[in-house]
Motif scaffolding. Structure first.
Motif, PDB file in Angstrom:
ATOM      1  N   SER A  72       0.963  -1.175   0.040  1.00 58.69           N
ATOM      2  CA  SER A  72       0.105   0.114  -0.067  1.00 58.69           C
ATOM      3  C   SER A  72       0.818   1.112  -0.061  1.00 58.69           C
ATOM      4  O   SER A  72       2.009   1.298   0.620  1.00 58.69           O
ATOM      5  CB  SER A  72      -0.741   0.066   1.113  1.00 58.69           C
ATOM      6  OG  SER A  72      -0.133   0.051   2.374  1.00 58.69           O
ATOM      7  N   VAL A  73       0.598   2.306  -0.822  1.00 60.41           N
ATOM      8  CA  VAL A  73       1.260   3.403  -0.873  1.00 60.41           C
ATOM      9  C   VAL A  73       0.392   4.738  -0.511  1.00 60.41           C
ATOM     10  O   VAL A  73      -1.082   4.622  -1.082  1.00 60.41           O
ATOM     11  CB  VAL A  73       1.847   3.460  -2.302  1.00 60.41           C
ATOM     12  CG1 VAL A  73       2.715   4.916  -2.391  1.00 60.41           C
ATOM     13  CG2 VAL A  73       2.836   2.195  -2.543  1.00 60.41           C
ATOM     14  N   ALA A  74       0.920   5.604   0.237  1.00 63.32           N
ATOM     15  CA  ALA A  74       0.096   6.758   0.427  1.00 63.32           C
ATOM     16  C   ALA A  74       1.124   7.988   0.636  1.00 63.32           C
ATOM     17  O   ALA A  74       2.023   7.965   0.580  1.00 63.32           O
ATOM     18  CB  ALA A  74      -0.523   6.740   1.775  1.00 63.32           C
ATOM     19  N   VAL A  75       0.554   9.240   0.372  1.00 62.87           N
ATOM     20  CA  VAL A  75       1.234  10.472   0.171  1.00 62.87           C
ATOM     21  C   VAL A  75       0.740  11.195   1.439  1.00 62.87           C
ATOM     22  O   VAL A  75      -0.461  11.365   1.620  1.00 62.87           O
ATOM     23  CB  VAL A  75       1.342  11.271  -1.157  1.00 62.87           C
ATOM     24  CG1 VAL A  75      -0.176  11.644  -1.536  1.00 62.87           C
ATOM     25  CG2 VAL A  75       2.220  12.414  -1.138  1.00 62.87           C
ATOM     26  N   TYR A  76       1.691  11.910   2.275  1.00 66.94           N
ATOM     27  CA  TYR A  76       1.033  12.804   3.554  1.00 66.94           C
ATOM     28  C   TYR A  76       1.924  14.289   3.195  1.00 66.94           C
ATOM     29  O   TYR A  76       3.042  14.561   2.440  1.00 66.94           O
ATOM     30  CB  TYR A  76       1.564  12.069   4.730  1.00 66.94           C
ATOM     31  CG  TYR A  76       1.193  10.840   4.975  1.00 66.94           C
ATOM     32  CD1 TYR A  76       0.170  10.920   5.830  1.00 66.94           C
ATOM     33  CD2 TYR A  76       1.354   9.393   4.344  1.00 66.94           C
ATOM     34  CE1 TYR A  76      -0.560   9.604   5.894  1.00 66.94           C
ATOM     35  CE2 TYR A  76       0.856   8.520   4.491  1.00 66.94           C
ATOM     36  CZ  TYR A  76      -0.278   8.426   5.616  1.00 66.94           C
ATOM     37  OH  TYR A  76      -0.706   7.531   5.833  1.00 66.94           O
ATOM     38  N   SER A  77       1.322  15.139   3.993  1.00 66.85           N
ATOM     39  CA  SER A  77       2.029  16.491   3.944  1.00 66.85           C
ATOM     40  C   SER A  77       3.128  16.630   4.840  1.00 66.85           C
ATOM     41  O   SER A  77       3.161  15.362   5.804  1.00 66.85           O
ATOM     42  CB  SER A  77       0.680  17.434   4.566  1.00 66.85           C
ATOM     43  OG  SER A  77       0.363  16.959   6.008  1.00 66.85           O
ATOM     44  N   PRO A  78       3.953  17.218   4.987  1.00 66.68           N
ATOM     45  CA  PRO A  78       5.129  17.383   5.985  1.00 66.68           C
ATOM     46  C   PRO A  78       4.555  17.099   7.368  1.00 66.68           C
ATOM     47  O   PRO A  78       5.278  16.852   8.122  1.00 66.68           O
ATOM     48  CB  PRO A  78       5.750  18.686   5.597  1.00 66.68           C
ATOM     49  CG  PRO A  78       5.451  19.016   4.270  1.00 66.68           C
ATOM     50  CD  PRO A  78       3.845  18.699   4.349  1.00 66.68           C
ATOM     51  N   GLN A  79       3.426  17.643   7.791  1.00 64.24           N
ATOM     52  CA  GLN A  79       2.728  17.631   9.192  1.00 64.24           C
ATOM     53  C   GLN A  79       2.287  16.044   9.380  1.00 64.24           C
ATOM     54  O   GLN A  79       1.946  15.793  10.499  1.00 64.24           O
ATOM     55  CB  GLN A  79       1.985  18.399   9.305  1.00 64.24           C
ATOM     56  CG  GLN A  79       2.351  19.986   9.385  1.00 64.24           C
ATOM     57  CD  GLN A  79       2.746  20.409   7.947  1.00 64.24           C
ATOM     58  OE1 GLN A  79       2.049  20.190   6.994  1.00 64.24           O
ATOM     59  NE2 GLN A  79       3.619  21.212   7.655  1.00 64.24           N
ATOM     60  N   GLY A  80       2.289  15.208   8.296  1.00 62.36           N
ATOM     61  CA  GLY A  80       1.923  13.973   8.578  1.00 62.36           C
ATOM     62  C   GLY A  80       0.238  13.520   8.238  1.00 62.36           C
ATOM     63  O   GLY A  80      -0.226  12.640   8.717  1.00 62.36           O
ATOM     64  N   THR A  81      -0.315  14.756   7.572  1.00 64.34           N
ATOM     65  CA  THR A  81      -1.736  14.458   7.237  1.00 64.34           C
ATOM     66  C   THR A  81      -1.950  13.816   5.838  1.00 64.34           C
ATOM     67  O   THR A  81      -1.146  14.121   4.832  1.00 64.34           O
ATOM     68  CB  THR A  81      -2.577  15.837   7.217  1.00 64.34           C
ATOM     69  OG1 THR A  81      -2.300  16.435   8.425  1.00 64.34           O
ATOM     70  CG2 THR A  81      -3.786  15.695   6.856  1.00 64.34           C
TER      71      THR A  81
END
Length: 426
Positions: A72-81
């Protein structure tokens, strides 16, 4: 023994498999973990390339990650959202990943996780997370371990079969050697050990065979000694008994003469036992060199009275050329005892003893005027069916002659003439 060989071989194989297999199993498990991390990094890098354009334009990525389950792959903001993809709503390792220069491992209890930052001029603008379940790694590792265990079982089974075959090959000849040794201990000296084709075991078998031959020969000699001794002692014992009986019947007999005659007879008995015992034990007989004329004269003094008691004469002729010849006195004495006793018991008329030169040997002819030997009779065969006596004396005489390097043969069967050939002492 077979069980110990098999058990030892299988145990050695098990130890070898353990020493090799356990480190290999650990290495296999680490290999699958490392390989899976590399696959996660590749998936994360690939997705980061796909969404980096949207991230740099400050747009929410709308690309669906093209990964295979169970990754599974996901992208997050620098803050972890979470911005897009499949993953938890917040990224716990966001702070650590944002300050890192490269891939950051972020494993959990259930998953293997890597986080790859996306930066713009040194500033992290997004984080890509790739994860896979640990059960997948465990599954591949378990399958590999199962295959290794199968190979280990095959190896142990092969070791067991080879050990059984080797144990049978090694134990069978040893068991036969043990049985042979038991038979040898029970007195069967004809037993011989089989050859196994194994040099060390065959060497033991050869030694056992050699021991059996020596024991058989020794026992045969000891048995022959009793028969030979009884044959050779019969005449002097009979003479001693007659001397004693005559002294008892004659109250005026000179006891000193009787005692001296008895001592002389016992001396003959002692010499006979000594000579025959030396032959029976395969030791060199007493080689007391004596002149042929002196020894034959002593023999004449001993046997002339016995022949005279039966109305027969003993004529001794010694050629001057051999009168002083040196030879083994005990051997000549024992052989002449047999020949003269044979002439006394089975011959007739005058007994003639002639000592002559036969080249490098002394020839002694013993002849009488009796019927002689029946044609076709082997008088030198021990206990010959055609023998008129015990069948021991002439066989013993020939063996004594051959032990001294001489010969005893029948020169003429009727009337009988025996010729003794003995080497002269140097």
């Amino acid at each position: 023994m077979r069980r110990r060989i098999v058990l030892t071989t299988v145990l050695a194989a098990l130890v070898a498999i353990g020493l090799f297999g356990v480190p290999l199993a650990v290495a296999v498990a680490r290999y699958f973990v490392t390989a899976e991390r590399a696959e996660l990094e590749r998936a994360a890098d690939s997705y980061a390339l796909d969404v980096s354009g949207d991230i740099l334009r400050h747009r929410t990525p709308d690309r669906t990650p093209s990964t295979e389950d169970p990754t599974s792959v996901a992208v997050y903001s620098p803050q972890g959202t979470l911005l897009a993809g499949a993953g938890p709503a917040t990224l716990a390792q966001a702070g650590e990943a944002a300050g890192a220069d490269g891939v950051v491992p972020a494993d959990t209890a259930d998953d293997l996780v890597v986080v790859v930052p996306i930066d713009d001029d040194g500033t992290v603008v997004a984080l890509v997370r790739a994860a896979t379940a640990r059960t997948e790694v465990y599954w591949h590792t378990g399958l590999t371990w199962l295959g290794m265990a199968g190979l280990a079982v095959v190896a142990l089974l092969s070791a067991y079969l080879v050990a059984r075959r080797q144990a049978r090959r090694l134990a069978r000849p040893l068991e036969k050697l043990s049985a042979t040794a038991r038979d040898l201990g029970d007195g069967d000296f004809s037993i011989r050990a089989d050859r196994a084709g194994i040099p060390e075991i065959d060497s033991v078998g050869e030694s056992l065979d050699s021991t059996a031959v020596r024991l058989d020969d020794l026992l045969a000699r000891e048995r022959a000694f009793s028969a030979d001794a009884s044959h050779q002692l019969r005449t002097p014992l009979a003479g001693l008994r007659l001397q004693l009986e005559a002294a008892l019947e004659n109250p005026h007999a000179n006891l000193r003469d009787v005692v001296e005659a008895g001592v002389a007879t016992t001396g003959r008995l002692d010499r006979t036992v000594t000579d025959l015992l030396a032959l029976a034990r395969d030791t060199p007989p007493v080689r007391a060199a004596t002149a042929a004329a002196d020894e034959l004269a002593a023999i004449e003094l001993e046997w002339a009275p016995a022949l005279a008691d039966h109305g027969r004469a003993l004529v001794l002729t010694v050629e001057p050329v051999v009168a002083g010849a040196q030879l083994s006195g005990p051997v000549l004495r024992q052989i002449m005892t047999v020949l003269l006793d044979n002439a006394l018991r089975h011959g007739a008329g005058t007994v003639t003893v002639t000592a002559r030169d036969a080249g490098d040997v002394l020839a002694v002819d013993v002849a009488d005027e009796g019927e002689g030997i029946t044609p076709g009779t082997n008088v030198f065969h021990r206990r010959s069916p055609g023998a008129r006596g015990t069948g021991i004396g002439l066989a013993l005489a020939r063996r004594l002659a051959e032990a001294e390097g001489g010969r005893l043969r029948v020169t003429r069967p009727q009337p009988a003439v025996f010729t003794l050939l003995l080497p002269l002492e140097p």
